[in-house]
Design an enzyme around this catalytic site. Structure first.
Site, mmCIF file in Angstrom:
data_model
loop_
_atom_site.group_PDB
_atom_site.id
_atom_site.type_symbol
_atom_site.label_atom_id
_atom_site.label_comp_id
_atom_site.label_asym_id
_atom_site.label_seq_id
_atom_site.Cartn_x
_atom_site.Cartn_y
_atom_site.Cartn_z
ATOM 1 N N ASP A 8 -20.109 83.107 74.148
ATOM 2 C CA ASP A 8 -20.457 82.089 75.139
ATOM 3 C C ASP A 8 -19.245 81.363 75.701
ATOM 4 O O ASP A 8 -18.189 81.278 75.080
ATOM 5 C CB ASP A 8 -21.464 81.086 74.567
ATOM 6 C CG ASP A 8 -21.024 80.490 73.228
ATOM 7 O OD1 ASP A 8 -20.248 81.141 72.500
ATOM 8 O OD2 ASP A 8 -21.464 79.368 72.910
ATOM 9 N N GLU A 19 -22.281 79.860 70.230
ATOM 10 C CA GLU A 19 -21.447 79.180 69.237
ATOM 11 C C GLU A 19 -21.183 77.749 69.662
ATOM 12 O O GLU A 19 -21.050 76.862 68.825
ATOM 13 C CB GLU A 19 -20.118 79.930 69.065
ATOM 14 C CG GLU A 19 -19.278 79.439 67.886
ATOM 15 C CD GLU A 19 -18.473 78.186 68.153
ATOM 16 O OE1 GLU A 19 -18.341 77.355 67.230
ATOM 17 O OE2 GLU A 19 -17.972 78.014 69.285
#
Length: 386
Positions: free
Chosen positions: A79, A138
């Site tokens: 991400d 995350e």
């Protein structure tokens, strides 16, 4: 630059190309569907089967080793951050306004893909089974790591490793802290309900602003007088909303803050104490205190036995002078969910240089791609020898 043994310049160039592709097409936490599709396409092309049991946009694949006596998991996060990238001289700048890879996850994903590519081309050298985890979310809550653990991604895994390219660590160094290496990260919201009124008649009110000042001070006693002095902890307030008039005492105050702890016991104690203080202190002034705890990530504990294996691999692969024993930090990382369940270690690959001079989560952050060969080699060596 660190010398590598297993990889060639063609694989490094291929990895940098992948990293730049991910950098130009970032996706926020939980939205990495195009990234996941790209990763799946590459893995399928390598002949590595995708495990479809796990929730999208996570991607989990399984490489069967030649012996399969041990199963090692390797993880990369996918991400990006809600930041608008700065730096017009980059030929690979983000094409998505307000979204950028400002923490290095594009490099992590490309590096794990490179390790998968190498394994597919050298299957006879890979004795261990390898679980390849390309993880969503995350940077945000709910954590992608927590979700994958719940779904059983570590079932049958003997050890798990992850890497992080680090701008605060010199280029040419690889290392970690053994034991508690990173802090837990939890948040809280507090609402103090008092009785508002005229600023000239405070005796007719229950002033929530005045109470809030006491609560802010009292929370620091949790760190200084309740927490074991040998266990680091931090409580920080980041937000306070109250009234908007010179002479009106408001009825309500809201506070926001974060709790960081360097041990599981410390995190639990700080949560318990801050909740108790909110209720009891507010009540002592005749107000109501409402405490809402927002669970984040647990402390990251690098298992000593896994650290010993990792250090041995680093020294044998790159040389004694490359390894760097790091101090623990109060930052957080959801890799901690994996390490809470299985033996493993989270390893930093240094890249501090003129190109990587800005800290993580900065709009001018960038990876020094000179660190990428060491990252690929480290991933492969962990797969072979962990």
């Amino acid at each position: 630059m660190i010398q590598t043994k297993l990889i060639d310049s063609d694989l490094v160039a291929w990895t940098i190309q992948q990293r730049r592709h991910f950098h130009m097409h970032p996706e926020l936490s939980g939205q990495e569907f195009k990234t996941a599709a790209y990763v799946k396409e590459k893995l399928t092309g390598f002949g590595i089967p995708i495990d479809s049991r796990f929730s999208a946009p996570n991607v989990v694949a399984f490489f069967k080793g030649s012996e399969g006596n041990k199963t090692i998991a390797l993880r990369a996060d996918m991400d990006a951050l809600p930041l608008h990238e700065e730096g017009d001289n980059k030929p690979y700048i983000s094409t998505v306004p307000g979204v950028m890879h400002g923490c290095g996850h594009d490099g992590h994903t490309a590096t794990l893909l490179a390790a998968a590519k190498w394994m597919s081309e050298n299957p006879h050298l890979v004795k261990n089974n390898i679980v390849l985890i390309f993880q969503s979310s995350e940077e945000a809550s709910p954590s992608g790591a927590q979700q994958l653990v719940k779904e059983g991604v570590l079932d049958g895994v003997d050890a798990i490793y992850g890497i992080h390219y680090l701008s605060g660590m010199p280029l040419g160094k690889i290392g970690f802290a053994t034991g508690y290496a990173m802090a837990s990260s939890d948040d809280f919201d507090i609402t103090i309900e008092g009785t508002g009124g005229h600023g000239g008649y405070p005796h007719q009110t229950v002033d929530p602003i005045y109470i809030a000042t006491h609560l802010i001070q009292a929370f620091q006693s949790v760190v200084s007088r309740s927490l074991n002095p040998l266990h680091a902890g931090v409580i920080s307030f980041g937000g306070m909303q109250a009234g908007n008039s010179y002479n009106v005492i408001p009825e309500k105050v809201t506070l926001q803050g974060t709790i960081r702890a360097m041990s599981f016991d410390g995190a639990e104690l700080m949560h318990k104490k801050t909740a108790q203080l909110t209720e009891s202190l507010c009540a002592s002034f005749g107000a109501k205190g409402h405490y809402h705890f927002i669970e984040g990530t647990p402390p990251l504990y690098n298992h000593p036995e896994a650290c010993a294996v990792a250090k041995d691999i680093i020294v044998k692969s790159f040389g004694e002078d490359v390894f760097l024993e790091k101090d623990p930090v109060m930052g957080a990382e959801d890799f901690s969910y994996y390490l809470k369940e299985k033996t493993g270690a989270f390893i930093n690959v240094g890249m501090q240089s003129e190109k990587s001079q800005y800290p993580h989560h900065h709009p001018k952050f960038d990876i020094d791609e000179a660190a990428i060969p060491a990252g690929i080699e480290l991933m492969i060596q962990l797969a072979l020898n962990a």
